[in-house]
Design a protein around this motif. Structure first.
Motif, short mmCIF file in Angstrom:
data_model
loop_
_atom_site.label_atom_id
_atom_site.label_comp_id
_atom_site.label_asym_id
_atom_site.label_seq_id
_atom_site.Cartn_x
_atom_site.Cartn_y
_atom_site.Cartn_z
N ASN A 285 34.65 11.70 -7.63
CA ASN A 285 35.40 10.46 -7.85
C ASN A 285 36.69 10.37 -7.05
O ASN A 285 37.64 9.72 -7.46
N THR A 286 36.74 11.06 -5.91
CA THR A 286 37.97 11.04 -5.13
C THR A 286 37.80 10.19 -3.87
O THR A 286 36.76 10.20 -3.22
N ASN A 287 38.84 9.46 -3.55
CA ASN A 287 38.92 8.66 -2.34
C ASN A 287 39.82 9.38 -1.34
O ASN A 287 40.89 9.87 -1.70
N GLN A 288 39.40 9.46 -0.08
CA GLN A 288 40.15 10.25 0.90
C GLN A 288 41.57 9.73 1.11
O GLN A 288 42.51 10.52 1.20
N ASP A 289 41.74 8.43 1.15
CA ASP A 289 43.09 7.88 1.32
C ASP A 289 43.96 8.19 0.10
O ASP A 289 45.16 8.50 0.24
N ALA A 309 49.93 25.42 -1.23
CA ALA A 309 48.64 24.95 -1.75
C ALA A 309 48.48 23.46 -1.54
O ALA A 309 47.37 22.98 -1.24
N ILE A 310 49.56 22.71 -1.68
CA ILE A 310 49.51 21.26 -1.43
C ILE A 310 49.25 20.99 0.05
O ILE A 310 48.44 20.11 0.41
N GLN A 311 49.91 21.74 0.92
CA GLN A 311 49.66 21.59 2.36
C GLN A 311 48.20 21.90 2.68
O GLN A 311 47.58 21.21 3.51
N TYR A 312 47.69 22.93 2.06
CA TYR A 312 46.29 23.31 2.26
C TYR A 312 45.36 22.17 1.87
O TYR A 312 44.43 21.82 2.61
N GLY A 313 45.60 21.57 0.71
CA GLY A 313 44.78 20.44 0.28
C GLY A 313 44.88 19.28 1.25
O GLY A 313 43.87 18.62 1.56
N LEU A 314 46.08 19.02 1.76
CA LEU A 314 46.26 17.93 2.72
C LEU A 314 45.49 18.22 4.00
O LEU A 314 44.83 17.33 4.57
N GLY A 315 45.54 19.47 4.46
CA GLY A 315 44.82 19.85 5.67
C GLY A 315 43.31 19.69 5.51
O GLY A 315 42.63 19.19 6.42
N LEU A 316 42.78 20.08 4.35
CA LEU A 316 41.35 19.91 4.11
C LEU A 316 40.96 18.42 4.08
O LEU A 316 39.87 18.04 4.53
N THR A 317 41.85 17.60 3.55
CA THR A 317 41.59 16.15 3.53
C THR A 317 41.58 15.61 4.95
O THR A 317 40.76 14.74 5.30
N PHE A 318 42.47 16.13 5.80
CA PHE A 318 42.48 15.70 7.20
C PHE A 318 41.17 16.08 7.91
O PHE A 318 40.68 15.34 8.77
N ILE A 319 40.58 17.21 7.54
CA ILE A 319 39.27 17.57 8.11
C ILE A 319 38.24 16.51 7.73
O ILE A 319 37.46 16.05 8.56
N LYS A 320 38.24 16.12 6.44
CA LYS A 320 37.31 15.08 5.97
C LYS A 320 37.50 13.78 6.74
O LYS A 320 36.54 13.08 7.02
N GLN A 350 36.81 26.33 9.96
CA GLN A 350 36.13 25.06 9.66
C GLN A 350 36.57 23.95 10.62
O GLN A 350 35.75 23.12 11.03
N VAL A 351 37.85 23.95 10.98
CA VAL A 351 38.33 22.95 11.94
C VAL A 351 37.60 23.12 13.27
O VAL A 351 37.12 22.14 13.87
N ALA A 352 37.48 24.37 13.72
CA ALA A 352 36.81 24.63 15.00
C ALA A 352 35.34 24.21 14.95
O ALA A 352 34.82 23.63 15.91
N VAL A 353 34.66 24.49 13.85
CA VAL A 353 33.26 24.10 13.71
C VAL A 353 33.12 22.58 13.78
O VAL A 353 32.23 22.05 14.48
#
Length: 486
Positions: A285-289, A309-320, A350-353
């Protein structure tokens, strides 16, 4: 896909390998169950039943294959097991990608935890309290002890009853029907007994929590929070509340027991924070924006570890969102600041892949393999990249080096099938695809793959014998299922 949508199928599938362990199963009699020290099934049979349970769980639930998620839940689970009342018992923990708040224990020490439960926990101690509760269900053999009122029972009947009870813990309204269909008797007695099991699991779980360094008060706190939230759910109450009924007396009992221990403030681990951030992104139920706004709003809050941890979550969202340059910058900074935190290097890989920079991805996964040689998923990721970069021969060489402990993993068979397929070896392509499909509970599809392999013109006697043996084995599984349904 949710388990309780296909409960009877699940109950039946759980039995297929277990029933095939003895051709004269109907003649096998269990020991007298009137004694609480009696054993319903042997350790070897329990192991087979557990493996069958998990194989069919894979066919119906979305199990996380993420190496960091799997490492975290397994590490947390084993910490609790080592401080349980049976620290030598084997367990396997896994995360189900579902927003439902739920956790469940199956035969053979297989324990599933829904991502929704992890996300709705406010502390690592709360998550640990639920896992300690489920561990106690296993160590106390609650599934098996439910049948002490029966003096003798054949193995197929016992297996059917165990599977039905497992279903009943997930979907009570259908599980009761499955129990009735398998054996006549007092179903109410069985359900009352499992309610007693809940109280015993609470008591033992609290002891395990305290021994493991977690806050015992987290168990009544989490129960109380769920009970309060249930007022707003109505008929859509979380699955955990339906399968683990929480009453005021149960909360009071756990609180009274927890307060006997000295108060301790247990900080959350950084791994817990990072896994929560990752699972939040994968939530249904999450929206990327919305995720970008959520993480950006919290970048300046909390401790340095909480901000990381917040930065990590933001980075993973940027991958999406395919904003790879921004993700790379975040993870590079985090990896430099915290080089021992595996999740940041995994994210860089994951970014490189995602950018199809396979050379950088291979270097990063090789580094992860060197740092964490016991994590088979990093090896599988590296081999997958070899296949994507059209290096099937090298991929096969690495697959042959995989430790035997991990050679029954579905990913191992799938990668073998892909490698042989890329090399044009169709017999082995179908052979290992059959093993992969069987490992995830798709036995009918596995049989189809074996038959395709048998049609290949280049088939030799050695491979022909292997295929015939596997076809007989898979067919026996289907036959056992049909006999149970009759």
């Amino acid at each position: 896909m949710k388990l309780n949508k296909y409960p009877l199928l699940f109950a039946l599938l759980t039995l297929n390998l277990f029933l095939s362990t003895a051709s004269t199963a109907d003649e096998l009699q269990l020991p007298d169950m009137g004694d609480s020290t009696g054993t319903l099934i042997s350790p070897a049979q329990e192991k087979i039943l557990g493996e069958s349970f998990f194989r069919n769980i894979r066919s119906q639930l979305d199990i996380s294959l993420d190496p960091d998620v799997q490492h975290y839940i397994q590490t947390l689970g084993q910490t609790l097991v080592s401080n349980s009342d049976n620290p030598t018992q084997e367990f396997y923990f896994f995360v189900v990608l579902s927003d439902d708040i739920n956790a469940f224990a199956g035969p053979g020490g297989y324990i599933g935890v829904n991502s929704g439960l992890i996300l709705n926990s406010d502390s690592e101690s709360e998550l640990a309290s639920v896992m300690a509760h489920e561990i106690a269900h296993v160590t106390q053999r609650h599934i098996y002890r439910s049948y002490e009122a029966s003096s003798r029972m054949s193995l197929p009947a016992a297996a059917a009853m165990i599977a039905a009870i497992v279903v009943a813990t997930q979907a009570p309204e259908v599980g009761i029907g499955a129990l009735s269909a398998i054996q006549a008797g007092s179903i109410q007695m069985q359900i009352d007994f499992t309610r007693d099991n809940e109280q015993e699991a609470d008591r033992i779980g609290i002891k395990t929590l305290e021994r493991s360094g977690f806050d015992p008060r987290s168990m009544p706190a989490f129960f109380e929070k769920l009970q309060y939230a249930s007022r707003y759910y109505g008929e859509g109450a979380p699955e955990f509340l339906r399968t683990h009924p929480i009453t005021s007396s149960r909360i009071s009992d756990t609180r009274g027991r927890a307060e006997k221990y000295p108060y301790r403030q247990t900080p959350d681990s950084q791994n817990y924070r990072l896994i929560k951030a990752k699972l939040r992104i994968d939530s249904e139920n999450t929206n990327q924006d919305d995720l970008v706004r959520y993480f950006q709003s919290k970048l300046d809050q909390g401790t340095a570890e909480q901000r990381a941890a917040i930065q990590y979550g933001l980075g993973l969202t940027f991958i999406k969102k395919q904003r790879f340059a921004e993700a790379e910058a975040i993870f590079s900074s985090l990896n430099q600041r915290y080089p021992k935190q595996r999740e940041y290097l995994t994210a860089l890989a994951q970014v490189a892949v995602n950018q199809q920079d396979f050379e950088s991805a291979k270097k990063r996964y090789l580094q992860l393999q060197q740092q964490y040689p016991d994590n088979a998923e990093y090896q599988f990721e590296y081999i997958s990249i070899l296949l994507r970069s059209r290096q099937p021969k090298l991929a096969l060489q690495h697959l042959r080096l995989i430790d035997y402990r991990y050679q029954n993993y579905p990913n191992y068979y799938l990668l073998l099938a892909r490698a042989y397929g890329d090399l044009g070896e169709n017999v082995n392509l179908h052979r290992y695809m059959a093993e992969y499909l069987y490992a995830i509970g798709q036995t009918d599809a596995a049989i189809m793959q074996i038959k395709l392999a048998q049609k290949d013109k280049g088939l030799n006697f050695y491979l022909s014998s292997i295929l015939e043996d596997r076809l007989s084995f898979f067919t026996a599984q289907i036959l056992a299922l049909k006999q149970l349904q009759e």
